[in-house]
Design a protein around this motif. Structure first.
Motif, PDB file in Angstrom:
ATOM      1  N   TYR A 165      -3.872 -35.076  11.806  1.00  0.00           N
ATOM      2  CA  TYR A 165      -2.717 -35.048  11.564  1.00  0.00           C
ATOM      3  C   TYR A 165      -2.096 -36.422  11.245  1.00  0.00           C
ATOM      4  CZ  TYR A 165       2.491 -35.189  11.282  1.00  0.00           C
ATOM      5  OH  TYR A 165       3.836 -35.184  11.157  1.00  0.00           O
ATOM      6  N   TYR A 166      -2.483 -37.413  12.183  1.00  0.00           N
ATOM      7  CA  TYR A 166      -1.712 -38.867  11.652  1.00  0.00           C
ATOM      8  C   TYR A 166      -2.334 -39.576  10.826  1.00  0.00           C
ATOM      9  CZ  TYR A 166       1.201 -38.126  15.970  1.00  0.00           C
ATOM     10  OH  TYR A 166       2.110 -37.754  17.007  1.00  0.00           O
ATOM     11  N   SER A 167      -3.753 -38.964  10.373  1.00  0.00           N
ATOM     12  CA  SER A 167      -4.313 -40.024   9.454  1.00  0.00           C
ATOM     13  C   SER A 167      -3.754 -39.144   7.920  1.00  0.00           C
ATOM     14  CB  SER A 167      -5.851 -39.730   9.431  1.00  0.00           C
ATOM     15  OG  SER A 167      -6.149 -38.388   9.299  1.00  0.00           O
ATOM     16  N   TRP A 168      -3.620 -37.914   7.829  1.00  0.00           N
ATOM     17  CA  TRP A 168      -3.050 -37.279   7.067  1.00  0.00           C
ATOM     18  C   TRP A 168      -1.374 -37.922   6.644  1.00  0.00           C
ATOM     19  CZ3 TRP A 168      -3.887 -31.437   7.801  1.00  0.00           C
ATOM     20  CH2 TRP A 168      -5.504 -31.198   7.688  1.00  0.00           C
ATOM     21  N   SER A 169      -0.665 -37.928   7.782  1.00  0.00           N
ATOM     22  CA  SER A 169       0.772 -38.568   7.642  1.00  0.00           C
ATOM     23  C   SER A 169       0.609 -39.850   7.359  1.00  0.00           C
ATOM     24  CB  SER A 169       1.082 -38.418   8.833  1.00  0.00           C
ATOM     25  OG  SER A 169       2.429 -39.180   8.923  1.00  0.00           O
ATOM     26  N   LYS A 170      -0.400 -40.842   7.382  1.00  0.00           N
ATOM     27  CA  LYS A 170      -0.362 -42.107   7.270  1.00  0.00           C
ATOM     28  C   LYS A 170      -0.788 -42.313   5.794  1.00  0.00           C
ATOM     29  CE  LYS A 170      -2.910 -46.693   7.944  1.00  0.00           C
ATOM     30  NZ  LYS A 170      -3.858 -47.277   8.609  1.00  0.00           N
ATOM     31  N   GLU A 171      -1.857 -41.472   5.252  1.00  0.00           N
ATOM     32  CA  GLU A 171      -2.122 -41.438   3.789  1.00  0.00           C
ATOM     33  C   GLU A 171      -1.030 -40.858   2.932  1.00  0.00           C
ATOM     34  OE1 GLU A 171      -5.446 -38.947   3.445  1.00  0.00           O
ATOM     35  OE2 GLU A 171      -6.864 -40.136   4.555  1.00  0.00           O
ATOM     36  N   PHE A 172      -0.201 -39.974   3.414  1.00  0.00           N
ATOM     37  CA  PHE A 172       1.022 -39.274   2.594  1.00  0.00           C
ATOM     38  C   PHE A 172       1.908 -40.270   2.605  1.00  0.00           C
ATOM     39  CE2 PHE A 172       5.060 -37.190   2.983  1.00  0.00           C
ATOM     40  CZ  PHE A 172       5.075 -36.164   1.938  1.00  0.00           C
ATOM     41  N   LEU A 173       2.183 -40.939   3.690  1.00  0.00           N
ATOM     42  CA  LEU A 173       3.383 -42.055   3.593  1.00  0.00           C
ATOM     43  C   LEU A 173       3.104 -43.331   2.611  1.00  0.00           C
ATOM     44  CD1 LEU A 173       4.648 -41.831   7.289  1.00  0.00           C
ATOM     45  CD2 LEU A 173       5.770 -40.989   5.108  1.00  0.00           C
ATOM     46  N   GLU A 174       1.751 -43.835   2.711  1.00  0.00           N
ATOM     47  CA  GLU A 174       1.165 -44.802   1.917  1.00  0.00           C
ATOM     48  C   GLU A 174       1.139 -44.396   0.502  1.00  0.00           C
ATOM     49  OE1 GLU A 174       0.366 -47.978   2.791  1.00  0.00           O
ATOM     50  OE2 GLU A 174       1.051 -47.636   4.823  1.00  0.00           O
ATOM     51  N   ALA A 175       1.148 -43.209   0.261  1.00  0.00           N
ATOM     52  CA  ALA A 175       0.996 -42.926  -1.133  1.00  0.00           C
ATOM     53  C   ALA A 175       2.427 -42.840  -1.798  1.00  0.00           C
ATOM     54  CB  ALA A 175       0.267 -41.459  -1.377  1.00  0.00           C
ATOM     55  N   GLY A 176       3.390 -42.554  -0.915  1.00  0.00           N
ATOM     56  CA  GLY A 176       4.750 -42.305  -1.312  1.00  0.00           C
ATOM     57  C   GLY A 176       5.461 -43.909  -1.499  1.00  0.00           C
ATOM     58  N   LYS A 177       4.790 -44.647  -0.495  1.00  0.00           N
ATOM     59  CA  LYS A 177       5.149 -46.243  -0.597  1.00  0.00           C
ATOM     60  C   LYS A 177       4.796 -46.795  -1.986  1.00  0.00           C
ATOM     61  CE  LYS A 177       4.615 -50.416   1.873  1.00  0.00           C
ATOM     62  NZ  LYS A 177       3.810 -50.943   3.033  1.00  0.00           N
ATOM     63  N   ALA A 178       3.512 -46.449  -2.215  1.00  0.00           N
ATOM     64  CA  ALA A 178       2.916 -46.935  -3.529  1.00  0.00           C
ATOM     65  C   ALA A 178       3.605 -46.616  -4.841  1.00  0.00           C
ATOM     66  CB  ALA A 178       1.440 -46.646  -3.624  1.00  0.00           C
ATOM     67  N   ARG A 179       3.856 -45.062  -4.646  1.00  0.00           N
ATOM     68  CA  ARG A 179       4.581 -44.631  -5.944  1.00  0.00           C
ATOM     69  C   ARG A 179       5.973 -45.265  -5.998  1.00  0.00           C
ATOM     70  NH1 ARG A 179       4.242 -42.421 -10.809  1.00  0.00           N
ATOM     71  NH2 ARG A 179       6.000 -40.695 -10.997  1.00  0.00           N
ATOM     72  N   LEU A 180       6.732 -45.523  -4.908  1.00  0.00           N
ATOM     73  CA  LEU A 180       8.185 -45.801  -5.101  1.00  0.00           C
ATOM     74  C   LEU A 180       8.128 -47.224  -5.262  1.00  0.00           C
ATOM     75  CD1 LEU A 180       9.810 -44.270  -2.034  1.00  0.00           C
ATOM     76  CD2 LEU A 180      10.015 -43.693  -4.321  1.00  0.00           C
ATOM     77  N   SER A 181       7.151 -47.925  -4.960  1.00  0.00           N
ATOM     78  CA  SER A 181       6.925 -49.396  -5.675  1.00  0.00           C
ATOM     79  C   SER A 181       6.655 -49.602  -6.788  1.00  0.00           C
ATOM     80  CB  SER A 181       6.136 -50.179  -4.581  1.00  0.00           C
ATOM     81  OG  SER A 181       4.696 -49.961  -4.607  1.00  0.00           O
TER      82      SER A 181
END
Length: 124
Positions: A60-76
């Motif tokens: 779960y935590y690895s999925w959560s990290k990937e999810f948040l990193e993808a969102g961060k990259a998209r927003l930047s």
């Protein structure tokens, strides 16, 4: 006798691990997102969520990290992504067609230049 029973036990363990690996559930991207969002909502603990979904907390935590990193990259503004197979095939066929057009125009241009040079010599 212990050696043969030990090797057969190892073989059996390998077989069981292989079966478990092949029968392991594969989660789609939509399922992963649903689970991560449920965890982010905080309506229940991560441990309870993971037990209910049948996944390890570390997963779960690895999925959560990937999810948040993808969102961060998209927003930047980092929107680079890998091309899909159909996109690559389409681009390759388009490039081939354009190369053929360039080759035809180059040949046509050379023929016109030769005819102009030939016409100029005849006129003199």
């Amino acid at each position: 006798m212990n050696k043969t029973s030990g090797t057969s036990k190892d073989a059996a363990d390998k077989l069981v691990k292989g079966i478990k690996r092949k029968t392991r559930k594969q989660y789609s991207a939509e399922e992963k997102i649903r689970i991560v969002l449920a965890g982010l909502r905080g309506e229940e603990s991560i441990a309870v969520l993971c037990r209910r979904e049948g996944i390890a907390e570390s997963l779960y935590y690895s999925w959560s990290k990937e999810f948040l990193e993808a969102g961060k990259a998209r927003l930047s503004g980092d929107t680079a992504r890998q091309a899909t197979v159909p996109e690559v095939k389409g681009l390759r066929s388009e490039a081939l067609a354009l190369k053929e057009v360039v080759a035809e125009l180059t040949l046509e241009n050379r023929l016109l230049k030769k005819s102009m040079i030939g016409d100029g010599e005849d006129g003199e």
